[in-house]
Design a protein around this motif. Sequence first.
Motif, PDB file in Angstrom:
ATOM      1  N   PHE A   1       0.860  -1.185   0.000  1.00  0.00           N
ATOM      2  CA  PHE A   1       0.000   0.000   0.000  1.00  0.00           C
ATOM      3  C   PHE A   1       0.897   1.236   0.000  1.00  0.00           C
ATOM      4  O   PHE A   1       1.821   1.340   0.796  1.00  0.00           O
ATOM      5  CB  PHE A   1      -0.907   0.026   1.237  1.00  0.00           C
ATOM      6  CG  PHE A   1      -1.913   1.155   1.237  1.00  0.00           C
ATOM      7  CD1 PHE A   1      -3.120   1.027   0.564  1.00  0.00           C
ATOM      8  CD2 PHE A   1      -1.653   2.348   1.898  1.00  0.00           C
ATOM      9  CE1 PHE A   1      -4.045   2.063   0.547  1.00  0.00           C
ATOM     10  CE2 PHE A   1      -2.571   3.391   1.897  1.00  0.00           C
ATOM     11  CZ  PHE A   1      -3.774   3.242   1.218  1.00  0.00           C
TER      12      PHE A   1
ATOM     13  N   GLY B   1       3.427   4.517   3.135  1.00  0.00           N
ATOM     14  CA  GLY B   1       3.036   3.187   2.711  1.00  0.00           C
ATOM     15  C   GLY B   1       3.358   2.077   3.689  1.00  0.00           C
ATOM     16  O   GLY B   1       3.942   2.301   4.754  1.00  0.00           O
TER      17      GLY B   1
ATOM     18  N   GLU C   1      -2.950   0.138  -9.460  1.00  0.00           N
ATOM     19  CA  GLU C   1      -2.259   1.436  -9.504  1.00  0.00           C
ATOM     20  C   GLU C   1      -3.145   2.476 -10.172  1.00  0.00           C
ATOM     21  O   GLU C   1      -3.914   2.164 -11.058  1.00  0.00           O
ATOM     22  CB  GLU C   1      -0.931   1.319 -10.257  1.00  0.00           C
ATOM     23  CG  GLU C   1       0.069   0.440  -9.547  1.00  0.00           C
ATOM     24  CD  GLU C   1       1.414   0.393 -10.269  1.00  0.00           C
ATOM     25  OE1 GLU C   1       1.550   1.069 -11.310  1.00  0.00           O
ATOM     26  OE2 GLU C   1       2.319  -0.326  -9.810  1.00  0.00           O
TER      27      GLU C   1
ATOM     28  N   LYS D   1      -7.350   8.477  -0.464  1.00  0.00           N
ATOM     29  CA  LYS D   1      -7.821   7.906  -1.728  1.00  0.00           C
ATOM     30  C   LYS D   1      -6.869   8.212  -2.874  1.00  0.00           C
ATOM     31  O   LYS D   1      -7.138   7.889  -4.023  1.00  0.00           O
ATOM     32  CB  LYS D   1      -9.223   8.430  -2.047  1.00  0.00           C
ATOM     33  CG  LYS D   1     -10.277   7.930  -1.067  1.00  0.00           C
ATOM     34  CD  LYS D   1     -11.659   8.388  -1.459  1.00  0.00           C
ATOM     35  CE  LYS D   1     -12.703   7.827  -0.479  1.00  0.00           C
ATOM     36  NZ  LYS D   1     -14.061   8.307  -0.806  1.00  0.00           N
TER      37      LYS D   1
ATOM     38  N   CYS E   1       0.378   5.612  -0.663  1.00  0.00           N
ATOM     39  CA  CYS E   1      -0.567   6.678  -0.971  1.00  0.00           C
ATOM     40  C   CYS E   1       0.086   8.035  -0.761  1.00  0.00           C
ATOM     41  O   CYS E   1       1.216   8.137  -0.280  1.00  0.00           O
ATOM     42  CB  CYS E   1      -1.809   6.557  -0.090  1.00  0.00           C
ATOM     43  SG  CYS E   1      -1.481   6.960   1.649  1.00  0.00           S
TER      44      CYS E   1
ATOM     45  N   ASN F   1      -1.937  -0.265  -4.395  1.00  0.00           N
ATOM     46  CA  ASN F   1      -2.779  -0.926  -3.390  1.00  0.00           C
ATOM     47  C   ASN F   1      -2.903  -2.402  -3.733  1.00  0.00           C
ATOM     48  O   ASN F   1      -3.464  -2.773  -4.755  1.00  0.00           O
ATOM     49  CB  ASN F   1      -4.176  -0.305  -3.318  1.00  0.00           C
ATOM     50  CG  ASN F   1      -5.056  -1.036  -2.316  1.00  0.00           C
ATOM     51  OD1 ASN F   1      -4.571  -1.544  -1.325  1.00  0.00           O
ATOM     52  ND2 ASN F   1      -6.345  -1.097  -2.579  1.00  0.00           N
TER      53      ASN F   1
ATOM     54  N   TRP G   1      -3.990   6.973  -4.175  1.00  0.00           N
ATOM     55  CA  TRP G   1      -3.131   5.797  -4.120  1.00  0.00           C
ATOM     56  C   TRP G   1      -2.056   5.836  -5.200  1.00  0.00           C
ATOM     57  O   TRP G   1      -2.265   6.314  -6.303  1.00  0.00           O
ATOM     58  CB  TRP G   1      -3.946   4.522  -4.349  1.00  0.00           C
ATOM     59  CG  TRP G   1      -4.945   4.205  -3.295  1.00  0.00           C
ATOM     60  CD1 TRP G   1      -5.057   4.771  -2.054  1.00  0.00           C
ATOM     61  CD2 TRP G   1      -5.999   3.241  -3.387  1.00  0.00           C
ATOM     62  NE1 TRP G   1      -6.100   4.224  -1.362  1.00  0.00           N
ATOM     63  CE2 TRP G   1      -6.710   3.281  -2.163  1.00  0.00           C
ATOM     64  CE3 TRP G   1      -6.407   2.369  -4.365  1.00  0.00           C
ATOM     65  CZ2 TRP G   1      -7.810   2.460  -1.914  1.00  0.00           C
ATOM     66  CZ3 TRP G   1      -7.506   1.552  -4.130  1.00  0.00           C
ATOM     67  CH2 TRP G   1      -8.184   1.599  -2.904  1.00  0.00           C
ATOM     68  N   TYR G   2      -0.911   5.265  -4.870  1.00  0.00           N
ATOM     69  CA  TYR G   2       0.094   4.915  -5.859  1.00  0.00           C
ATOM     70  C   TYR G   2       0.037   3.411  -6.106  1.00  0.00           C
ATOM     71  O   TYR G   2       0.132   2.943  -7.231  1.00  0.00           O
ATOM     72  CB  TYR G   2       1.493   5.306  -5.381  1.00  0.00           C
ATOM     73  CG  TYR G   2       1.693   6.803  -5.303  1.00  0.00           C
ATOM     74  CD1 TYR G   2       1.800   7.571  -6.461  1.00  0.00           C
ATOM     75  CD2 TYR G   2       1.762   7.450  -4.076  1.00  0.00           C
ATOM     76  CE1 TYR G   2       1.977   8.944  -6.395  1.00  0.00           C
ATOM     77  CE2 TYR G   2       1.944   8.822  -4.003  1.00  0.00           C
ATOM     78  CZ  TYR G   2       2.048   9.570  -5.163  1.00  0.00           C
ATOM     79  OH  TYR G   2       2.216  10.928  -5.094  1.00  0.00           O
TER      80      TYR G   2
END
Length: 296
Positions: free
Chosen positions: A34, A56, A296, A118, A36, A123, A120-121
């Motif tokens: 994860f 992350g 991604e 929300k 973000c 998840n 994200w790079y």
Amino acid sequence: METTTVATNNTFVRQCIIKFIHDIEKQYSINVIFACEGGSRGWGTHTDDSDYDVRGIYILSEEQYMSVSKSKGILSGFSQTIPQTNVLFDYIFIDFRKFLKRNIFNEKNQLNLILQSKTWYINKIPQDILCQLKISLPIPLKGIKGHLNDLVKQLKNVQKISPKKALNCLIYGLQLIHIYMYNSFPFYSCQEEIEFLQNQMVNNEDKLNMEQKQNVQLDNIVEDFKIDQILDKFKQYLELKQHNQSSIPEQDNQIIQKFIQDIMSYKYNNTIQSLTPSQLDQIFRKMLSYKYQNVE
């Protein structure tokens, strides 16, 4: 120093950050599950020249966890430069096992909030586990109050407050208000939080008009903390920041400091629940056995 043309290309910056994450994975033999955007870009209060705050969680293989050599636990770096630009970013990645251990009845762990982001790079956390963590991890009440307490010290006897610091005060204050009213995680995006609170106030007002007061606590908090005024000030300060103004109007200083004081002294007696150690262990085991699919 001026920002280069390529630095304003968000797609390019995003690709560079994702590549950096993959390079970190190779360097340390980890799997980032994860990642973000935190800070002002996660909140939505950034300007074009704001840096990026990448946060992350990573996981190791079962063999690595059984090894006698210990994981670093936390990998971090600050003021990293994105290639071909002068854009800076910070990063903090925490080992998933350490992340869970720190969450046993821990109201200080600010990293809990990143799961609400929300932006994200990466998840790779299964949806059921992500939902469970979002709902069940301890709300970092003391962590948010700690940030506000630091801001109080910084603003003491200060004549001019920058829009950035004023916004930070309101952000943490609104997060606390959300926790006070709903005993749940606040929204990470400021715009979402503001829209949510405004809708709640409108709905409650409609019910008041029909003599069906649904949320007495909400009504009292709106009046005590002058939420309508605070939401208006938030929009004003965001505009000041975007226009590179050095300070907010001096007459607002007292409003900001009183808001912080009232928020910090509010009596909040609800017990914040947490997952048990055995539940956390079950989540950890499930994550170890999961075949990751990146989103991604």
